[in-house]
Design a protein around this motif. Sequence first.
Motif, mmCIF file in Angstrom:
data_model
loop_
_atom_site.group_PDB
_atom_site.id
_atom_site.type_symbol
_atom_site.label_atom_id
_atom_site.label_comp_id
_atom_site.label_asym_id
_atom_site.label_seq_id
_atom_site.Cartn_x
_atom_site.Cartn_y
_atom_site.Cartn_z
ATOM 1 N N ARG A 2 0.799 -1.226 0.000
ATOM 2 C CA ARG A 2 0.000 0.000 0.000
ATOM 3 C C ARG A 2 0.831 1.275 0.000
ATOM 4 O O ARG A 2 0.391 2.294 -0.496
ATOM 5 N N ASP A 3 2.015 1.258 0.607
ATOM 6 C CA ASP A 3 2.796 2.481 0.681
ATOM 7 C C ASP A 3 4.259 2.137 0.929
ATOM 8 O O ASP A 3 4.579 1.033 1.382
ATOM 9 N N ILE A 4 5.123 3.111 0.638
ATOM 10 C CA ILE A 4 6.564 2.956 0.833
ATOM 11 C C ILE A 4 7.114 4.249 1.410
ATOM 12 O O ILE A 4 6.696 5.343 1.016
ATOM 13 N N LEU A 5 8.017 4.119 2.373
ATOM 14 C CA LEU A 5 8.716 5.258 2.963
ATOM 15 C C LEU A 5 10.181 4.911 3.124
ATOM 16 O O LEU A 5 10.553 3.734 3.159
ATOM 17 N N PHE A 6 11.001 5.943 3.273
ATOM 18 C CA PHE A 6 12.414 5.773 3.566
ATOM 19 C C PHE A 6 12.748 6.591 4.806
ATOM 20 O O PHE A 6 12.032 7.525 5.153
ATOM 21 N N ASN A 7 13.874 6.250 5.444
ATOM 22 C CA ASN A 7 14.346 7.109 6.521
ATOM 23 C C ASN A 7 15.011 8.330 5.897
ATOM 24 O O ASN A 7 15.050 8.476 4.669
ATOM 25 N N SER A 8 15.556 9.219 6.704
ATOM 26 C CA SER A 8 16.049 10.500 6.194
ATOM 27 C C SER A 8 17.275 10.381 5.291
ATOM 28 O O SER A 8 17.493 11.250 4.445
ATOM 29 N N ASP A 9 18.067 9.309 5.430
ATOM 30 C CA ASP A 9 19.248 9.176 4.571
ATOM 31 C C ASP A 9 19.132 8.063 3.526
ATOM 32 O O ASP A 9 20.086 7.770 2.807
ATOM 33 N N GLY A 10 17.955 7.437 3.440
ATOM 34 C CA GLY A 10 17.718 6.427 2.409
ATOM 35 C C GLY A 10 18.322 5.066 2.669
ATOM 36 O O GLY A 10 18.338 4.212 1.774
ATOM 37 N N THR A 11 18.799 4.804 3.875
ATOM 38 C CA THR A 11 19.401 3.511 4.188
ATOM 39 C C THR A 11 18.416 2.524 4.799
ATOM 40 O O THR A 11 18.757 1.366 5.031
ATOM 41 N N LYS A 12 17.199 2.988 5.073
ATOM 42 C CA LYS A 12 16.126 2.121 5.556
ATOM 43 C C LYS A 12 14.892 2.360 4.697
ATOM 44 O O LYS A 12 14.600 3.484 4.292
ATOM 45 N N MET A 13 14.168 1.280 4.424
ATOM 46 C CA MET A 13 12.934 1.341 3.644
ATOM 47 C C MET A 13 11.839 0.659 4.457
ATOM 48 O O MET A 13 12.097 -0.334 5.146
ATOM 49 N N TYR A 14 10.622 1.178 4.339
ATOM 50 C CA TYR A 14 9.482 0.658 5.091
ATOM 51 C C TYR A 14 8.341 0.417 4.118
ATOM 52 O O TYR A 14 7.986 1.305 3.346
ATOM 53 N N LEU A 15 7.790 -0.782 4.145
ATOM 54 C CA LEU A 15 6.687 -1.138 3.263
ATOM 55 C C LEU A 15 5.441 -1.402 4.093
ATOM 56 O O LEU A 15 5.477 -2.154 5.071
ATOM 57 N N LEU A 16 4.362 -0.756 3.691
ATOM 58 C CA LEU A 16 3.064 -0.938 4.352
ATOM 59 C C LEU A 16 2.260 -1.921 3.525
ATOM 60 O O LEU A 16 2.006 -1.686 2.344
ATOM 61 N N TRP A 17 1.851 -2.996 4.150
ATOM 62 C CA TRP A 17 1.068 -4.029 3.477
ATOM 63 C C TRP A 17 -0.388 -3.851 3.825
ATOM 64 O O TRP A 17 -0.733 -3.416 4.927
ATOM 65 N N PHE A 18 -1.255 -4.204 2.904
ATOM 66 C CA PHE A 18 -2.694 -4.116 3.139
ATOM 67 C C PHE A 18 -3.084 -5.012 4.302
ATOM 68 O O PHE A 18 -3.984 -4.699 5.052
ATOM 69 N N SER A 19 -2.411 -6.159 4.419
ATOM 70 C CA SER A 19 -2.558 -6.919 5.662
ATOM 71 C C SER A 19 -1.823 -6.091 6.710
ATOM 72 O O SER A 19 -0.908 -5.348 6.382
ATOM 73 N N PRO A 20 -2.191 -6.183 7.948
ATOM 74 C CA PRO A 20 -1.837 -5.115 8.876
ATOM 75 C C PRO A 20 -0.415 -5.117 9.426
ATOM 76 O O PRO A 20 -0.191 -5.396 10.596
ATOM 77 N N ASP A 21 0.565 -4.780 8.587
ATOM 78 C CA ASP A 21 1.869 -4.548 9.170
ATOM 79 C C ASP A 21 2.753 -3.682 8.271
ATOM 80 O O ASP A 21 2.511 -3.519 7.085
ATOM 81 N N VAL A 22 3.760 -3.108 8.930
ATOM 82 C CA VAL A 22 4.805 -2.341 8.255
ATOM 83 C C VAL A 22 6.084 -3.145 8.428
ATOM 84 O O VAL A 22 6.392 -3.587 9.536
ATOM 85 N N ARG A 23 6.833 -3.330 7.343
ATOM 86 C CA ARG A 23 8.075 -4.106 7.402
ATOM 87 C C ARG A 23 9.262 -3.204 7.099
ATOM 88 O O ARG A 23 9.182 -2.312 6.266
ATOM 89 N N GLN A 24 10.363 -3.476 7.791
ATOM 90 C CA GLN A 24 11.561 -2.639 7.701
ATOM 91 C C GLN A 24 12.675 -3.379 6.958
ATOM 92 O O GLN A 24 12.906 -4.568 7.189
ATOM 93 N N TYR A 25 13.386 -2.654 6.071
ATOM 94 C CA TYR A 25 14.479 -3.197 5.279
ATOM 95 C C TYR A 25 15.683 -2.273 5.373
ATOM 96 O O TYR A 25 15.526 -1.055 5.497
ATOM 97 N N SER A 26 16.886 -2.832 5.280
ATOM 98 C CA SER A 26 18.112 -2.041 5.199
ATOM 99 C C SER A 26 18.582 -2.017 3.761
ATOM 100 O O SER A 26 18.487 -3.025 3.049
ATOM 101 N N LEU A 27 19.111 -0.872 3.338
ATOM 102 C CA LEU A 27 19.648 -0.718 1.986
ATOM 103 C C LEU A 27 21.134 -0.401 2.095
ATOM 104 O O LEU A 27 21.517 0.563 2.776
ATOM 105 N N SER A 28 21.966 -1.207 1.447
ATOM 106 C CA SER A 28 23.410 -0.968 1.515
ATOM 107 C C SER A 28 23.815 0.227 0.664
ATOM 108 O O SER A 28 24.852 0.847 0.904
#
Length: 176
Positions: A2-28
């Motif tokens: 449903r949605d995507i966000l990043f932290n302020s420096d772009g090294t973390k990504m957050y994905l919002l799923w229609f099922s109820p959770d937000v998942r966190q990822y690291s970007l090298s």
Amino acid sequence: LRDILFNSDGTKMYLLWFSPDVRQYSLSVAYDISTAVSDSVSLTTNSEETLQTGMKWNNDGTKLYIIGYSNDKVHEYVLTTAYDLSTASYNNVFFSVSSQMATPFGLTFKPDGTKMYVLNGALDIVYEYDLSTAYDLSTISYNSKNLAIGSVEGFPESIFFKPDGTKLYVAGTQYD
């Protein structure tokens, strides 16, 4: 998804799923999603909202806002460590947009946190709200201002302002 966000420096990504959770990822490599690796960290929000449609950070990553249309509310989550979902918790602060709409999708804030904008996907209208204390949902009120965006998309789902506030971007699904 449903949605995507990043932290302020772009090294973390957050994905919002229609099922109820937000998942966190690291970007090298900052903002390069091909380098994303799951942090095995998620924020489950189904106690507050089961049909999430959008999310937004405050200006420093210590608050996350999630909107959805099962309850037509914006919920506020606090993080003790900025942008780290493992430190997030619901602080029982929310704002209902049900007086203006039944299908809220996107939300965004003015960069200083004194205004919030919510997209009514079904009616193609963006509603404006005032916050007397920046990014504090307990101080929010509808100011009776809205913008009809017309049918720029088949079904608009998200909104974003240019950082200087001079342009509003709308994204959605075009049905043929």
